[in-house]
Design a protein around this motif. Structure first.
Motif, PDB file in Angstrom:
ATOM      1  N   GLU A   1       8.685   3.350  47.680  1.00 42.29           N
ATOM      2  CA  GLU A   1       9.982   3.309  47.007  1.00 42.29           C
ATOM      3  C   GLU A   1      10.724   2.046  47.409  1.00 42.29           C
ATOM      4  OE1 GLU A   1      11.664   7.745  46.263  1.00 42.29           O
ATOM      5  OE2 GLU A   1      11.549   7.126  48.362  1.00 42.29           O
ATOM      6  N   ALA A   2      11.234   1.343  46.421  1.00 40.51           N
ATOM      7  CA  ALA A   2      12.006   0.149  46.705  1.00 40.51           C
ATOM      8  C   ALA A   2      13.373   0.533  47.253  1.00 40.51           C
ATOM      9  CB  ALA A   2      12.170  -0.685  45.435  1.00 40.51           C
ATOM     10  N   GLY A   3      13.943  -0.361  48.050  1.00 41.23           N
ATOM     11  CA  GLY A   3      15.309  -0.139  48.497  1.00 41.23           C
ATOM     12  C   GLY A   3      15.475  -0.313  49.987  1.00 41.23           C
ATOM     13  N   LEU A   4      16.679   0.014  50.446  1.00 41.73           N
ATOM     14  CA  LEU A   4      17.037  -0.113  51.852  1.00 41.73           C
ATOM     15  C   LEU A   4      17.024   1.246  52.541  1.00 41.73           C
ATOM     16  CD1 LEU A   4      20.100  -2.528  51.702  1.00 41.73           C
ATOM     17  CD2 LEU A   4      17.817  -3.092  52.509  1.00 41.73           C
ATOM     18  N   THR A   5      16.770   1.214  53.824  1.00 47.19           N
ATOM     19  CA  THR A   5      16.900   2.388  54.687  1.00 47.19           C
ATOM     20  C   THR A   5      17.565   1.933  55.974  1.00 47.19           C
ATOM     21  OG1 THR A   5      14.888   3.435  53.801  1.00 47.19           O
ATOM     22  CG2 THR A   5      15.676   4.205  55.938  1.00 47.19           C
ATOM     23  N   VAL A   6      18.523   2.710  56.450  1.00 46.65           N
ATOM     24  CA  VAL A   6      19.165   2.426  57.735  1.00 46.65           C
ATOM     25  C   VAL A   6      18.730   3.504  58.716  1.00 46.65           C
ATOM     26  CG1 VAL A   6      21.353   2.344  58.988  1.00 46.65           C
ATOM     27  CG2 VAL A   6      21.129   1.185  56.783  1.00 46.65           C
ATOM     28  N   VAL A   7      18.208   3.071  59.858  1.00 49.61           N
ATOM     29  CA  VAL A   7      17.685   3.976  60.876  1.00 49.61           C
ATOM     30  C   VAL A   7      18.447   3.748  62.178  1.00 49.61           C
ATOM     31  CG1 VAL A   7      15.622   4.733  62.127  1.00 49.61           C
ATOM     32  CG2 VAL A   7      15.404   3.824  59.799  1.00 49.61           C
ATOM     33  N   VAL A   8      18.939   4.826  62.777  1.00 51.48           N
ATOM     34  CA  VAL A   8      19.641   4.714  64.060  1.00 51.48           C
ATOM     35  C   VAL A   8      18.905   5.576  65.082  1.00 51.48           C
ATOM     36  CG1 VAL A   8      21.802   4.990  65.311  1.00 51.48           C
ATOM     37  CG2 VAL A   8      21.838   4.377  62.894  1.00 51.48           C
ATOM     38  N   PRO A   9      18.094   4.959  65.965  1.00 46.64           N
ATOM     39  CA  PRO A   9      17.476   5.716  67.057  1.00 46.64           C
ATOM     40  C   PRO A   9      18.495   5.869  68.199  1.00 46.64           C
ATOM     41  CG  PRO A   9      16.247   3.699  66.484  1.00 46.64           C
ATOM     42  CD  PRO A   9      17.622   3.577  65.933  1.00 46.64           C
ATOM     43  N   ARG A  10      18.839   7.097  68.549  1.00 42.44           N
ATOM     44  CA  ARG A  10      19.833   7.336  69.601  1.00 42.44           C
ATOM     45  C   ARG A  10      19.147   7.302  70.965  1.00 42.44           C
ATOM     46  NH1 ARG A  10      21.574  12.299  69.242  1.00 42.44           N
ATOM     47  NH2 ARG A  10      20.852  12.940  67.189  1.00 42.44           N
ATOM     48  N   VAL A  11      19.464   6.274  71.733  1.00 40.25           N
ATOM     49  CA  VAL A  11      18.802   6.027  73.007  1.00 40.25           C
ATOM     50  C   VAL A  11      19.568   6.701  74.132  1.00 40.25           C
ATOM     51  CG1 VAL A  11      18.009   4.257  74.611  1.00 40.25           C
ATOM     52  CG2 VAL A  11      17.933   3.829  72.132  1.00 40.25           C
ATOM     53  N   GLY A  12      18.855   7.489  74.941  1.00 38.09           N
ATOM     54  CA  GLY A  12      19.462   8.168  76.072  1.00 38.09           C
ATOM     55  C   GLY A  12      19.389   7.341  77.335  1.00 38.09           C
ATOM     56  N   ALA A  13      20.032   7.859  78.381  1.00 45.25           N
ATOM     57  CA  ALA A  13      20.040   7.156  79.666  1.00 45.25           C
ATOM     58  C   ALA A  13      18.642   7.046  80.264  1.00 45.25           C
ATOM     59  CB  ALA A  13      20.977   7.879  80.637  1.00 45.25           C
ATOM     60  N   ASP A  14      17.707   7.903  79.822  1.00 44.12           N
ATOM     61  CA  ASP A  14      16.340   7.872  80.335  1.00 44.12           C
ATOM     62  C   ASP A  14      15.456   6.860  79.621  1.00 44.12           C
ATOM     63  OD1 ASP A  14      16.218   9.124  77.895  1.00 44.12           O
ATOM     64  OD2 ASP A  14      15.276  10.975  78.622  1.00 44.12           O
ATOM     65  N   GLY A  15      16.038   6.100  78.670  1.00 40.29           N
ATOM     66  CA  GLY A  15      15.258   5.097  77.964  1.00 40.29           C
ATOM     67  C   GLY A  15      14.382   5.658  76.861  1.00 40.29           C
ATOM     68  N   LEU A  16      14.651   6.895  76.436  1.00 44.38           N
ATOM     69  CA  LEU A  16      13.905   7.511  75.344  1.00 44.38           C
ATOM     70  C   LEU A  16      14.832   7.770  74.162  1.00 44.38           C
ATOM     71  CD1 LEU A  16      11.802  10.133  77.347  1.00 44.38           C
ATOM     72  CD2 LEU A  16      11.036   7.901  76.489  1.00 44.38           C
ATOM     73  N   VAL A  17      14.241   7.898  72.995  1.00 43.74           N
ATOM     74  CA  VAL A  17      15.005   8.177  71.776  1.00 43.74           C
ATOM     75  C   VAL A  17      15.136   9.687  71.621  1.00 43.74           C
ATOM     76  CG1 VAL A  17      15.025   7.987  69.264  1.00 43.74           C
ATOM     77  CG2 VAL A  17      14.250   6.052  70.662  1.00 43.74           C
ATOM     78  N   HIS A  18      16.387  10.169  71.621  1.00 40.18           N
ATOM     79  CA  HIS A  18      16.639  11.611  71.562  1.00 40.18           C
ATOM     80  C   HIS A  18      17.029  12.091  70.173  1.00 40.18           C
ATOM     81  CE1 HIS A  18      16.552  12.643  75.927  1.00 40.18           C
ATOM     82  NE2 HIS A  18      16.605  11.322  75.991  1.00 40.18           N
ATOM     83  N   GLY A  19      17.392  11.199  69.309  1.00 39.52           N
ATOM     84  CA  GLY A  19      17.754  11.575  67.954  1.00 39.52           C
ATOM     85  C   GLY A  19      17.602  10.374  67.048  1.00 39.52           C
ATOM     86  N   ILE A  20      17.316  10.624  65.778  1.00 37.98           N
ATOM     87  CA  ILE A  20      17.157   9.534  64.815  1.00 37.98           C
ATOM     88  C   ILE A  20      17.882   9.927  63.536  1.00 37.98           C
ATOM     89  CG2 ILE A  20      15.550   8.080  63.525  1.00 37.98           C
ATOM     90  CD1 ILE A  20      13.391   8.856  65.569  1.00 37.98           C
ATOM     91  N   GLU A  21      18.847   9.110  63.125  1.00 37.86           N
ATOM     92  CA  GLU A  21      19.506   9.297  61.838  1.00 37.86           C
ATOM     93  C   GLU A  21      18.915   8.291  60.853  1.00 37.86           C
ATOM     94  OE1 GLU A  21      21.280  11.507  64.488  1.00 37.86           O
ATOM     95  OE2 GLU A  21      21.816   9.409  64.751  1.00 37.86           O
ATOM     96  N   VAL A  22      18.479   8.797  59.705  1.00 37.63           N
ATOM     97  CA  VAL A  22      17.855   7.958  58.679  1.00 37.63           C
ATOM     98  C   VAL A  22      18.665   8.106  57.393  1.00 37.63           C
ATOM     99  CG1 VAL A  22      15.755   7.467  57.370  1.00 37.63           C
ATOM    100  CG2 VAL A  22      15.584   8.331  59.721  1.00 37.63           C
ATOM    101  N   VAL A  23      19.345   7.053  56.991  1.00 42.41           N
ATOM    102  CA  VAL A  23      20.143   7.081  55.766  1.00 42.41           C
ATOM    103  C   VAL A  23      19.382   6.358  54.673  1.00 42.41           C
ATOM    104  CG1 VAL A  23      22.359   6.554  54.695  1.00 42.41           C
ATOM    105  CG2 VAL A  23      22.265   7.085  57.139  1.00 42.41           C
TER     106      VAL A  23
END
Length: 312
Positions: A276-298
């Protein structure tokens, strides 16, 4: 003599409402965005506040900043009540319209404004309109309860109770504080590199075991209709998306998204591509442990009109 006469005339004319409003506009848009989760709606509300000011006798407004805060907040309250039914019918999870800007350089210091994070604004959607207005005004922007009560047309005690109830919801569901942007950069770049190369073990390695991915397509483009939970499922979901775009040109760059380091992805399908053509915005939520705990994909294109503004 001429300068003195001109100064006297300037005092007689009084303050310039247009100039005063221009000085307040950015603050008002920020206030309205926190309440509505939509840049477009926030700008509409602030424009209406200006029209109301233009119809007023400026001499009768003792504190313009407080007056504009009250008017803008009441307009937001009306808008929240009007869109509530629409958002209940929304296809799949609803995420706020992201605010995207150029990412800071490695040596730049950038603090995350917790009140603007996508994950927190998504939690505010669970509040009633009155609770959301009370929470944003008092807890996020330090507006005193007597002014909050004036906005809501209620007593100070009731305004305080609305904020208390909102706070309980937010404290129960809001994400942990964001890591510093410098620490986010290292993790987000690892995450991006792993996804773009389709390296499944590397993607799993950057994700927390209980990571949750929320994807907003609004029924306009393909997206997960429910949150995806767990490092194994989330990693397979992301790598699967990348494989769907193997026959497309994919550009990806980091950017600040509501104050957190995120990724903007542009897909341009080649002839015969399934992507699919177009844009996607991804926000990986980084915790204090250096891991991604949540991801918002718009992915909803209605929310991404300005997302390409940050240069690749």
């Amino acid at each position: 003599m001429t300068d003195e006469t001109d100064a006297t005339r300037g005092d007689a004319v009084g303050p310039d409402p247009a100039a005063e409003f221009a000085a307040e506009r950015s603050r008002l848009v920020g206030l309205a965005y926190r309440m509505l989760g939509s840049v477009h709606d926030a700008e509409d509300v602030v424009q209406e506040a200006w029209l109301r000011l233009a119809r007023q006798d400026r001499a009768g407004i003792a504190n313009l900043a407080a007056w504009l805060t009250t008017v803008t907040s009441r307009l937001c309250l009306d808008r929240l009540r009007a869109v509530r039914a629409q958002r209940e019918r929304y296809v799949g999870p609803w995420l706020p319209e992201p605010v995207v800007s150029t990412a800071p350089g490695p040596d730049d210091v950038a603090e995350v404004d917790e009140s603007l994070r996508l994950a927190l604004l998504a939690v505010l959607e669970r509040l009633t309109p009155e609770q959301r207005v009370a929470f944003v005004l008092h807890d996020a922007l330090d507006v005193p309860f007597d002014q909050v009560a004036s906005v809501l047309g209620t007593t100070g005690a009731n305004a305080r109770q609305l904020a208390v109830r909102a706070r309980r919801v937010v404290q129960a569901d809001a994400p942990p504080p964001a890591a510093p942007v410098g620490a986010q950069r290292v993790v987000v770049e690892r995450f991006l590199r792993a996804v773009l190369t389709g390296d499944l073990p590397a993607v799993v390695g950057v994700l927390a075991p209980g990571v949750v991915l929320t994807s907003d397509g609004g029924g306009r483009v393909s997206a997960a209709l429910r949150p995806v939970v767990g490092a194994d499922k989330v990693s397979r979901f992301l790598v699967g998306l990348r494989r769907l775009a193997l026959d497309a040109e994919v550009g990806a760059w980091t950017a600040l998204v509501n104050g957190e380091l995120g990724v903007v992805v542009r897909v341009v399908p080649l002839p015969g591509s399934r992507a699919e053509a177009g844009l996607t915005v991804v926000v990986p939520r980084v915790g204090a442990d250096g891991l991604v705990h949540g991801i918002e994909v718009v992915r909803n294109p209605d929310k991404l009109a300005a997302a390409g503004a940050a240069d690749a």
